[in-house]
Design a protein around this motif. Structure first.
Motif, PDB file in Angstrom:
ATOM      1  N   HIS A  43     -16.035  -9.209  -9.455  1.00 54.50           N
ATOM      2  CA  HIS A  43     -15.156  -8.693 -10.503  1.00 54.50           C
ATOM      3  C   HIS A  43     -13.756  -9.311 -10.327  1.00 54.50           C
ATOM      4  O   HIS A  43     -12.894  -8.753  -9.643  1.00 54.50           O
ATOM      5  CB  HIS A  43     -15.106  -7.172 -10.451  1.00 54.50           C
ATOM      6  CG  HIS A  43     -16.444  -6.522 -10.632  1.00 54.50           C
ATOM      7  ND1 HIS A  43     -17.285  -6.842 -11.678  1.00 54.50           N
ATOM      8  CD2 HIS A  43     -17.102  -5.580  -9.901  1.00 54.50           C
ATOM      9  CE1 HIS A  43     -18.395  -6.123 -11.591  1.00 54.50           C
ATOM     10  NE2 HIS A  43     -18.316  -5.349 -10.519  1.00 54.50           N
ATOM     11  N   GLU A  44     -13.572 -10.454 -10.961  1.00 56.35           N
ATOM     12  CA  GLU A  44     -12.354 -11.238 -10.759  1.00 56.35           C
ATOM     13  C   GLU A  44     -11.100 -10.459 -11.123  1.00 56.35           C
ATOM     14  O   GLU A  44     -10.121 -10.442 -10.359  1.00 56.35           O
ATOM     15  CB  GLU A  44     -12.447 -12.522 -11.600  1.00 56.35           C
ATOM     16  CG  GLU A  44     -11.239 -13.435 -11.464  1.00 56.35           C
ATOM     17  CD  GLU A  44     -11.364 -14.657 -12.366  1.00 56.35           C
ATOM     18  OE1 GLU A  44     -10.420 -15.455 -12.403  1.00 56.35           O
ATOM     19  OE2 GLU A  44     -12.420 -14.794 -13.030  1.00 56.35           O
ATOM     20  N   ALA A  45     -11.096  -9.802 -12.297  1.00 52.90           N
ATOM     21  CA  ALA A  45      -9.904  -9.086 -12.741  1.00 52.90           C
ATOM     22  C   ALA A  45      -9.554  -7.946 -11.796  1.00 52.90           C
ATOM     23  O   ALA A  45      -8.377  -7.702 -11.502  1.00 52.90           O
ATOM     24  CB  ALA A  45     -10.126  -8.547 -14.151  1.00 52.90           C
ATOM     25  N   VAL A  46     -10.566  -7.235 -11.304  1.00 51.18           N
ATOM     26  CA  VAL A  46     -10.325  -6.133 -10.379  1.00 51.18           C
ATOM     27  C   VAL A  46      -9.789  -6.647  -9.052  1.00 51.18           C
ATOM     28  O   VAL A  46      -8.874  -6.060  -8.454  1.00 51.18           O
ATOM     29  CB  VAL A  46     -11.619  -5.314 -10.167  1.00 51.18           C
ATOM     30  CG1 VAL A  46     -11.423  -4.265  -9.084  1.00 51.18           C
ATOM     31  CG2 VAL A  46     -12.057  -4.660 -11.469  1.00 51.18           C
ATOM     32  N   VAL A  47     -10.359  -7.756  -8.571  1.00 50.02           N
ATOM     33  CA  VAL A  47      -9.877  -8.357  -7.321  1.00 50.02           C
ATOM     34  C   VAL A  47      -8.405  -8.745  -7.465  1.00 50.02           C
ATOM     35  O   VAL A  47      -7.592  -8.529  -6.559  1.00 50.02           O
ATOM     36  CB  VAL A  47     -10.730  -9.578  -6.940  1.00 50.02           C
ATOM     37  CG1 VAL A  47     -10.088 -10.354  -5.789  1.00 50.02           C
ATOM     38  CG2 VAL A  47     -12.143  -9.144  -6.560  1.00 50.02           C
ATOM     39  N   LYS A  48      -8.063  -9.280  -8.615  1.00 49.67           N
ATOM     40  CA  LYS A  48      -6.672  -9.687  -8.853  1.00 49.67           C
ATOM     41  C   LYS A  48      -5.754  -8.475  -8.790  1.00 49.67           C
ATOM     42  O   LYS A  48      -4.658  -8.531  -8.202  1.00 49.67           O
ATOM     43  CB  LYS A  48      -6.564 -10.390 -10.207  1.00 49.67           C
ATOM     44  CG  LYS A  48      -5.209 -11.050 -10.461  1.00 49.67           C
ATOM     45  CD  LYS A  48      -5.183 -11.754 -11.816  1.00 49.67           C
ATOM     46  CE  LYS A  48      -6.118 -12.950 -11.821  1.00 49.67           C
ATOM     47  NZ  LYS A  48      -6.021 -13.721 -13.093  1.00 49.67           N
ATOM     48  N   LEU A  49      -6.172  -7.334  -9.377  1.00 54.50           N
ATOM     49  CA  LEU A  49      -5.364  -6.117  -9.339  1.00 54.50           C
ATOM     50  C   LEU A  49      -5.217  -5.601  -7.913  1.00 54.50           C
ATOM     51  O   LEU A  49      -4.126  -5.198  -7.487  1.00 54.50           O
ATOM     52  CB  LEU A  49      -6.022  -5.035 -10.203  1.00 54.50           C
ATOM     53  CG  LEU A  49      -5.941  -5.205 -11.722  1.00 54.50           C
ATOM     54  CD1 LEU A  49      -6.813  -4.162 -12.414  1.00 54.50           C
ATOM     55  CD2 LEU A  49      -4.496  -5.066 -12.188  1.00 54.50           C
ATOM     56  N   LEU A  50      -6.322  -5.627  -7.183  1.00 50.12           N
ATOM     57  CA  LEU A  50      -6.289  -5.106  -5.817  1.00 50.12           C
ATOM     58  C   LEU A  50      -5.428  -5.973  -4.901  1.00 50.12           C
ATOM     59  O   LEU A  50      -4.706  -5.452  -4.039  1.00 50.12           O
ATOM     60  CB  LEU A  50      -7.714  -5.003  -5.261  1.00 50.12           C
ATOM     61  CG  LEU A  50      -8.596  -3.912  -5.887  1.00 50.12           C
ATOM     62  CD1 LEU A  50     -10.045  -4.095  -5.479  1.00 50.12           C
ATOM     63  CD2 LEU A  50      -8.097  -2.530  -5.466  1.00 50.12           C
ATOM     64  N   LEU A  51      -5.510  -7.289  -5.074  1.00 48.30           N
ATOM     65  CA  LEU A  51      -4.712  -8.184  -4.231  1.00 48.30           C
ATOM     66  C   LEU A  51      -3.216  -8.013  -4.483  1.00 48.30           C
ATOM     67  O   LEU A  51      -2.384  -8.294  -3.600  1.00 48.30           O
ATOM     68  CB  LEU A  51      -5.118  -9.638  -4.470  1.00 48.30           C
ATOM     69  CG  LEU A  51      -6.503 -10.044  -3.947  1.00 48.30           C
ATOM     70  CD1 LEU A  51      -6.819 -11.482  -4.343  1.00 48.30           C
ATOM     71  CD2 LEU A  51      -6.572  -9.886  -2.430  1.00 48.30           C
ATOM     72  N   ALA A  52      -2.866  -7.530  -5.684  1.00 46.46           N
ATOM     73  CA  ALA A  52      -1.459  -7.308  -6.002  1.00 46.46           C
ATOM     74  C   ALA A  52      -0.976  -5.931  -5.556  1.00 46.46           C
ATOM     75  O   ALA A  52       0.226  -5.639  -5.645  1.00 46.46           O
ATOM     76  CB  ALA A  52      -1.238  -7.466  -7.503  1.00 46.46           C
ATOM     77  N   ALA A  53      -1.893  -5.073  -5.070  1.00 40.46           N
ATOM     78  CA  ALA A  53      -1.523  -3.716  -4.667  1.00 40.46           C
ATOM     79  C   ALA A  53      -0.793  -3.735  -3.332  1.00 40.46           C
ATOM     80  O   ALA A  53      -1.195  -4.456  -2.405  1.00 40.46           O
ATOM     81  CB  ALA A  53      -2.767  -2.843  -4.563  1.00 40.46           C
ATOM     82  N   PRO A  54       0.274  -2.957  -3.194  1.00 41.42           N
ATOM     83  CA  PRO A  54       1.004  -2.906  -1.907  1.00 41.42           C
ATOM     84  C   PRO A  54       0.105  -2.405  -0.788  1.00 41.42           C
ATOM     85  O   PRO A  54      -0.646  -1.456  -0.957  1.00 41.42           O
ATOM     86  CB  PRO A  54       2.134  -1.897  -2.193  1.00 41.42           C
ATOM     87  CG  PRO A  54       2.276  -1.874  -3.679  1.00 41.42           C
ATOM     88  CD  PRO A  54       0.905  -2.127  -4.223  1.00 41.42           C
ATOM     89  N   GLY A  55       0.175  -3.077   0.359  1.00 38.92           N
ATOM     90  CA  GLY A  55      -0.578  -2.643   1.535  1.00 38.92           C
ATOM     91  C   GLY A  55      -2.018  -3.072   1.564  1.00 38.92           C
ATOM     92  O   GLY A  55      -2.764  -2.634   2.449  1.00 38.92           O
ATOM     93  N   ILE A  56      -2.436  -3.931   0.643  1.00 38.50           N
ATOM     94  CA  ILE A  56      -3.836  -4.333   0.627  1.00 38.50           C
ATOM     95  C   ILE A  56      -4.184  -5.141   1.869  1.00 38.50           C
ATOM     96  O   ILE A  56      -3.426  -5.995   2.307  1.00 38.50           O
ATOM     97  CB  ILE A  56      -4.156  -5.151  -0.650  1.00 38.50           C
ATOM     98  CG1 ILE A  56      -5.669  -5.382  -0.770  1.00 38.50           C
ATOM     99  CG2 ILE A  56      -3.385  -6.459  -0.664  1.00 38.50           C
ATOM    100  CD1 ILE A  56      -6.436  -4.138  -1.090  1.00 38.50           C
ATOM    101  N   ASP A  57      -5.327  -4.849   2.457  1.00 36.78           N
ATOM    102  CA  ASP A  57      -5.802  -5.583   3.633  1.00 36.78           C
ATOM    103  C   ASP A  57      -6.896  -6.539   3.162  1.00 36.78           C
ATOM    104  O   ASP A  57      -8.026  -6.134   2.914  1.00 36.78           O
ATOM    105  CB  ASP A  57      -6.349  -4.607   4.674  1.00 36.78           C
ATOM    106  CG  ASP A  57      -6.764  -5.307   5.969  1.00 36.78           C
ATOM    107  OD1 ASP A  57      -6.687  -6.554   6.027  1.00 36.78           O
ATOM    108  OD2 ASP A  57      -7.175  -4.605   6.911  1.00 36.78           O
ATOM    109  N   VAL A  58      -6.550  -7.834   3.058  1.00 35.83           N
ATOM    110  CA  VAL A  58      -7.510  -8.811   2.521  1.00 35.83           C
ATOM    111  C   VAL A  58      -8.626  -9.118   3.500  1.00 35.83           C
ATOM    112  O   VAL A  58      -9.667  -9.652   3.103  1.00 35.83           O
ATOM    113  CB  VAL A  58      -6.795 -10.119   2.115  1.00 35.83           C
ATOM    114  CG1 VAL A  58      -5.844  -9.879   0.964  1.00 35.83           C
ATOM    115  CG2 VAL A  58      -6.048 -10.730   3.302  1.00 35.83           C
ATOM    116  N   ASN A  59      -8.400  -8.799   4.775  1.00 34.55           N
ATOM    117  CA  ASN A  59      -9.414  -9.088   5.793  1.00 34.55           C
ATOM    118  C   ASN A  59     -10.084  -7.816   6.314  1.00 34.55           C
ATOM    119  O   ASN A  59     -10.692  -7.838   7.386  1.00 34.55           O
ATOM    120  CB  ASN A  59      -8.778  -9.839   6.966  1.00 34.55           C
ATOM    121  CG  ASN A  59      -8.208 -11.178   6.548  1.00 34.55           C
ATOM    122  OD1 ASN A  59      -8.867 -11.970   5.882  1.00 34.55           O
ATOM    123  ND2 ASN A  59      -6.958 -11.443   6.923  1.00 34.55           N
TER     124      ASN A  59
END
Length: 1003
Positions: free
Chosen positions: A653-669
Motif C-alpha cells: 500500500h504505497e500511499a499508506v506507507v508514504k503517510l506512515l513514513l511522514a509520521a513523527p517517531g516512525i521506526d522504519v526498521n
C-alpha cells in the motif's frame, strides 16, 4: 386576698369548644398522612391533599394567634391564657411538619419530577435553589438536585432521550430548568405556601412567647393584678408534671426556645434537621429480610398463631421499609401533640379554682370554632374519596397490566375504554408501554400509542400530561410518515431516539435489515434505557457498525449519548474503532475519533491496533484520520511484533506507507519477533514502489537480517523480484554477499530457484562472490547443476573467476551432479568449460562417469567417454569401476558403450574380487553376461563365479537384492557354454580366491 376566680374566664381562648376544635383538627391531620404511607408511596395527589388540609388548619391557627395578640394589646389577654394559646399554637403548627414529612418522602421517590435524594447535601442544594428562585426568579441553576439522579422537573433526563441536537439541546434544557424553578418559586408564593405559612406562624408564635416570658406580670394591657395572681398561684403542666407559672427556670428555657424559632425560614431548620436525621439513620441501617423465606427441616410443623401473626407483622414492616423514616416522624409528632393536649388539660384542671365561671360558657367563639371543624372534616372526606378513586384506578391499571402480559390486544383496548391509564406504572415503576416493548408485541405498542400512551419507555420518568400528549401525537405522526414512505426508516429511527420515543424505536427496528439479536441492543440504547446494553457480547454501537454506511446517523446519535462506552470491546476484543478501521468506514472512524475518551491504540485479540488494521487493508483516508489523532502510537506492534508500517509494506500500500513514513517517531526498521523489517516484507512480496519509499527513508537498514539471516536482498532474490533486486543493489551500503544462517548468499538463493534475471543482476554486482560456499560447501554453480538450471549454468560459466571444479563437503562437483541427474545439456556445457576435471572423484571415489553409468544415463556416458582425458577404469574406494557399477545395476546400454571405450579393463576386480562379469551373473543380467563374453579380453573361471554367487559377503551386499537362482543358473550356463565353445577349461587369468572386503551402501 382570696385566689378564687382571680383569673377571669375567656371561653374564646380556653373554652372547651375551642379546645376540642383545635384538638380534632390537629389529630385529623394524621389520618390522611398515615393513609398516604400505607402503600409505600406518597403520590402527588396525596401530597396536594395534605397540603390543602395543612394550609386550612394553619390559616385558622393564624387567626387564633393574631386575635390573641390583638386581645393582649386591647382587651388585656391574661398571661395565663396567653400560655394556653402558645401551647395550642404548637399543636396547630404540627400541620406544617406533617406536610414536610410527606414532601420529603414524595421528593425522595424514584421517578418523581425533580427527585431529591434523602441526603443533607441534596436537600441543602434543593432548598437553596428554591430560595433563590423565590428571591431572584430565573437565576437558579438547571441541574439535578442530586448527583447521579435525573431531574425531569428541571428539564433534564439522563440517557439518550435528553440529547436532541448537541449543544442546542443542552442550552434548551438549561432554559427549561430555569423556567421550572421560577415556576416552582411562584407556586411557593401563590399556592403552595404551607411551609412558608408554617414558618411565619412559628415566628408570630415565638414573638408572642418572648413577649409573655420576658415578664409574665406585665403582659397584656391592664391585667397586672390578674397576671400577678396567675404568677403567684397558677401551675403549668410540663410533660405531665406541675411547674409554677413564675418558675425562673421555666422562664429562661421558654425564652431560649422561642428565640430559636423567631426568625422566619431559620425556624424550620431544626425540624428539617430532625426529620432528615431519620432518613440518614434509615440509610445507614441494614435492610431486614423477609422472615420465613428459607426452607426449614421442620417446616411441616405448623407455627403458633402468635408466631405467625408476628412474622406477618414483621414482613409487612419489611415490605414497607422505605416509608419507615416518615412513619417514625409522624409517630414522633403525634406523641408531641398528645403530650401538649395532656399538659393543656392538666393545667386547666389544676387551675380550675383560679379561673372565673365564665370559662365554661359557650359563646360565639366556641361555636364558631366548632363550625370551622367542617373544613378539616371536608378535607378528610375528600382524602377518603380520593383514596377510593385511587384504588379503583389501581384495579383498572392492574387489569391493563394483566392484559398486556397476556398479549391480549382486545382486552387491552377494553381496559383502556373502562378508564385504565395507558401511562400506568407497574411493579418496578415499569410503564405499560415499556412492558409492551419488553414483550416485543408490536400490536400492543400500537394500541397503547393510539390510546394516548407516552412513547417514552424510560422507567421512573414522570412528565406532565401536556408533554405526554404532545409526544404521543408527534410519535404517531412520525410512524405515519414512515408507513407512507415519505420518511426513511433510519432517519425516523434517529428522530425517535432524539425525542425519546422508545415505542417508535421498537416499532421501527423490525422494518430495518437488522439481526434479531441486535434489535434489543439498539432498542435499549436508542430508548435511553442502557446505551451500553450487550447481546452476545456486542453493544448497540457494534450492531450499528455492521451496517455502518446505512446506519451512520444512528452511530452519530449513539456517540453523543451520555455514558456511552466508545471503547467497549466485543467478545473477540475488537473495539468499535478497530471494527470501523478494519472495514474502512471513513465517516464512522471520524465520528469515533471525535468521541470523548476514545482510545486510539486499543488492540483487538492479537493486539492489532486500529491503525494496523487500516494500514493492512490500505485505507488511506482512515490511516490519515488515525495519524492525526492525539496519542496515536505509529509503532504499536501486535503479538508477532508487526507494526502498521510492516502491514502496509507487506501488502504494497504505497500511499499508506508514504503517510506512515511522514509520521513523527516512525521506526522504519521496527523488527517483528522474527526480526523481519518492513523493508524485508516489501522486498519479499516484490512491492517495487514501497521498496523505493523505504530505501529513501532516513536510517533505513538495507542489510537487516531476520532470525534466519535472510536480508531484504536475499528474499527478493529468492522470489525472483528483478526490479526490487535492482533497487536494492543500487542502495548505499548494500552487502551483496550477506549469507543466511546456512551460509547461502543472495546469488546462491537466486540460483537455487532458477531466477535468471536476478542471477544476471547479482553476477554483475560489484564485489559479488560467485564462489561463496554455504555451510555444506555448495556454491552457486553446484546448485545450478544440482537443480538442473541450464540457463543459470550458462550465465555462471561466463562469470569471472567461476570455479567449475569446486566440490561440496562430500566432494561432489557441478559435473558430478549434472551426470547424476542425467542432464545432457548441462554436462555438455560443463565439459566445454576451460579447466574442467572430468575424472574428479567425490569422497567415495566416484567419478562423474561412475555415477552416470550407475544410473544408466546413456547420453551423458557417451559425452563423458568422448571427453579428453577421461579415465574409463577409475575405481571408487571399494574398487568399483564404471563398468562394474553399470553391470551391477543392469545398465546394458551403458555397458555396451563402456565396452567400446579405448583402454577399458573388462576384468578389473573390486576390493572383494568381484568383476563386472561376477556382478552381472549375480544380478541375473543375461544380456550383459553375453556382451561381456563377446569381449576378446574377457577372463573368468566358471567355478570361481559359481563360488562367489553361492557365498556373497553379507555386510555391504545388504543393499542389493540378488536375482533368483534360476536367473543366476542361466547366467552360469551361458558362461559354461562360452567356455565349451572355446575348447573347455578355465580361462587364463581367471579370478580366484574368496571375495573379501566390504562395500558402502550407496556406490
Amino acid at each position: 386576698m382570696s385566689t378564687d376566680n382571680c383569673i377571669p374566664g375567656n371561653p374564646d381562648i380556653a373554652g372547651v369548644g375551642v379546645r376540642i376544635a383545635i384538638y380534632v383538627q390537629t389529630l385529623l391531620c394524621f389520618f390522611p398522612a398515615f393513609w398516604a404511607l400505607l402503600d409505600g408511596k406518597v403520590s402527588q395527589g396525596e401530597l396536594d391533599a395534605a397540603e390543602n388540609q395543612a394550609t386550612t388548619n394553619l390559616v385558622l391557627a393564624f387567626a387564633i394567634l393574631i386575635s390573641s395578640i390583638v386581645q393582649a394589646q386591647t382587651l388585656g389577654l391574661t398571661n395565663y391564657h396567653a400560655s394556653i394559646v402558645l401551647n395550642m399554637s404548637w399543636l396547630n403548627n404540627t400541620n406544617a411538619f406533617i406536610y414536610f414529612l410527606l414532601y420529603i418522602q414524595h421528593k425522595s421517590q424514584a421517578g418523581v419530577r425533580g427527585r431529591v435524594a434523602p441526603t443533607w447535601r441534596a436537600w441543602v442544594q434543593h432548598i437553596r435553589e428554591l430560595a433563590v428562585s423565590v428571591v431572584h426568579p430565573g437565576t437558579a441553576k438547571a441541574h439535578p438536585t442530586s448527583a447521579g439522579e435525573s431531574d425531569p422537573e428541571l428539564g433534564h433526563t439522563d440517557g439518550v432521550a435528553s440529547i436532541r441536537n448537541g449543544v442546542e439541546r443542552t442550552q434548551l434544557n438549561n432554559i427549561q430548568g430555569n423556567e421550572d424553578y421560577a415556576r416552582t418559586g411562584a407556586k411557593l408564593l401563590v399556592k403552595r405556601f404551607v411551609l412558608l405559612l408554617g414558618s411565619l406562624h412559628l415566628s408570630l408564635m415565638a414573638g408572642l412567647g418572648l413577649w409573655l416570658w420576658s415578664n409574665i406580670r406585665t403582659f397584656g394591657k391592664g391585667q397586672d393584678a390578674v397576671n400577678d395572681c396567675a404568677a403567684k398561684h397558677a401551675l403549668l403542666a410540663i410533660l405531665g408534671k406541675h411547674v409554677p407559672f413564675a418558675s425562673e427556670a421555666l422562664r429562661i428555657v421558654s425564652l431560649a426556645i422561642y428565640a430559636v424559632f423567631l426568625v422566619p425560614g431559620v425556624n424550620l431548620l431544626l425540624p428539617v434537621v430532625v426529620f432528615l436525621g431519620f432518613y440518614h439513620l434509615h440509610r445507614v441501617a441494614p435492610t431486614p429480610k423477609i422472615a420465613g423465606s428459607g426452607a426449614r427441616a421442620d417446616s411441616y410443623i405448623r407455627p403458633s398463631r402468635l408466631r405467625f401473626q408476628g412474622h406477618r407483622a414483621y414482613n409487612s414492616i419489611v415490605q414497607r421499609w422505605n416509608i419507615l423514616p416518615p412513619f417514625i416522624g409522624l409517630i414522633f409528632l403525634l406523641a408531641i401533640n398528645l403530650v401538649f393536649i395532656v399538659d393543656i388539660e392538666l393545667a386547666l384542671k389544676q387551675n380550675a379554682g383560679l379561673q372565673g365561671k365564665d370559662e365554661a360558657k359557650w359563646g360565639f367563639g366556641q361555636i364558631l370554632a366548632m363550625l370551622l371543624l367542617f373544613m378539616p372534616l371536608r378535607d378528610l372526606a375528600e382524602t377518603i374519596l380520593a383514596r377510593r378513586m385511587k384504588q379503583r384506578q389501581k384495579d383498572l391499571d392492574m387489569g391493563l397490566g394483566g392484559a398486556i402480559n397476556a398479549k391480549d390486544r382486545s382486552m387491552v383496548r377494553t381496559w383502556i375504554a373502562r378508564g385504565a391509564n395507558p401511562n400506568a406504572k407497574f411493579e418496578g415503576d415499569t410503564s405499560a408501554m415499556h412492558m409492551a416493548c419488553n414483550l416485543e408485541d408490536l400490536d400492543l405498542i400500537r394500541s397503547l400509542l393510539e390510546a394516548g400512551a407516552d412513547p417514552n419507555t424510560k422507567d421512573g420518568c414522570r412528565r406532565d400530561t401536556y408533554m405526554v400528549a404532545s409526544d404521543n401525537t408527534n410519535c404517531l405522526r412520525l410512524l405515519n410518515k414512515v408507513e407512507r414512505g415519505s420518511l426513511d426508516g433510519v432517519q425516523a429511527l434517529v428522530q425517535a431516539a432524539e425525542n425519546g420515543y422508545g415505542a417508535a424505536v421498537k416499532l421501527l427496528l423490525p422494518s430495518l435489515e437488522i439481526n434479531p439479536e441486535d434489535r434489543q441492543n439498539l432498542f435499549e440504547a436508542l430508548s435511553g434505557l442502557n446505551v451500553n446494553a450487550r447481546n452476545n457480547g456486542r453493544t448497540a454501537l457494534f450492531s450499528a457498525l455492521n451496517k455502518a454506511q446505512k446506519f451512520e446517523a444512528i452511530i452519530k446519535f449513539l456517540l453523543t449519548a451520555p455514558g456511552i462506552d466508545v471503547n467497549a470491546p466485543d467478545t473477540s476484543g475488537m473495539t468499535p474503532l478497530t471494527f470501523a478501521a478494519r472495514d474502512g468506514h471513513e465517516a464512522v472512524v471520524k465520528l469515533l475519533l471525535a468521541a470523548p475518551g476514545i482510545d486510539v491504540n486499543t488492540p483487538s485479540i492479537g493486539r492489532q491496533t486500529p491503525l494496523s488494521l487500516a494500514a493492512e487493508r490500505g485505507y488511506e483516508a482512515v490511516v490519515k484520520f488515525l495519524l492525526a489523532a492525539p496519542g496515536i502510537n505509529v509503532n504499536a506492534p501486535n503479538t508477532d511484533g508487526w507494526t502498521p508500517l510492516r502491514f502496509a509494506a507487506q501488502n504494497g500500500h504505497e500511499a499508506v506507507v508514504k503517510l506512515l513514513l511522514a509520521a513523527p517517531g516512525i521506526d522504519v526498521n521496527a523488527p517483528s519477533t522474527s526480526a523481519r523489517t518492513p523493508l524485508r516484507f516489501a522486498a519479499e512480496n516484490g512491492h517495487e514502489a514501497v521498496v523505493k519509499l523505504l530505501l529513501a527513508a532516513p536510517g533505513i537498514d538495507v542489510n537487516a537480517p531476520d532470525t534466519d539471516g535472510w536480508t531484504p536482498l536475499l528474499v527478493a532474490a529468492v522470489n525472483g523480484h528483478e526490479a526490487v533486486v535492482k533497487l536494492l543493489l543500487a542502495a548505499p551500503g548494500i552487502d551483496v554477499n550477506a549469507p543466511d544462517t546456512k551460509g547461502r548468499t543472495p546469488l546462491t538463493s537466486a540460483v537455487r530457484q532458477g531466477h535468471k534475471a536476478a542471477v544476471k543482476l547479482l553476477i554483475a554486482a560489484p564485489g559479488v562472490d560467485v564462489n561463496a560456499p554455504d555451510t555444506d560447501g555448495c556454491i552457486s554453480l553446484i546448485f545450478a547443476a544440482r537443480y538442473s538450471k541450464e540457463g543459470v549454468v550458462t550465465l555462471l560459466l561466463t562469470a569471472p573467476g567461476i570455479n567449475v571444479n569446486v566440490a561440496d563437503s562430500l566432494g561432489r562437483t557441478p559435473l558430478r551432479f549434472a551426470a547424476e541427474n542425467g542432464h545432457k545439456a548441462i554436462v555438455k556445457l560443463l565439459l566445454a568449460a576451460p579447466g574442467i576435471n572430468v575424472n574428479m572423484p567425490d569422497t567415495n571415489g566416484q567419478t562423474p562417469l561412475s555415477i552416470a553409468g550407475r544410473d544408466g544415463h546413456e547420453a551423458v556416458v557417451k559425452l563423458l567417454l568422448a571427453a579428453p582425458g577421461i579415465n574409463v577404469n577409475a575405481p571408487d574406494t571399494d574398487g568399483w569401476t564404471p563398468l562394474s557399477s553399470a553391470a551391477r545395476n543392469g545398465r546394458e546400454a551403458v555397458v555396451k558403450l563402456l565396452l567400446t571405450a579405448p583402454g577399458i579393463d573388462v576384468n578389473a576386480a573390486d576390493t572383494s574380487g568381484w568383476t563386472a562379469m561376477t556382478w552381472a551373473a549375480f544380478e541375473g543380467q543375461e544380456a550383459i553376461v553375453q556382451d561381456l563374453c563377446a569381449v576378446p579380453e574377457i577372463l573368468f573361471d566358471v567355478a570361481d563365479v559359481q563360488r562367489h554367487l553361492e557365498h556373497p559377503p553379507g555386510d555391504w551386499f545388504m543393499g542389493y537384492v540378488p536375482a533368483s537362482e534360476e536367473e543366476q543358473d542361466q547366467c552360469v550356463r551361458i558362461l559354461e557354454e562360452f567356455v565349451e565353445s572355446k575348447g573347455g577349461g578355465a580361462q587364463d587369468g581367471s579370478e580366484g580366491g574368496e571375495p573379501s572386503g566390504g562395500r558402502r551402501d550407496d556406490p
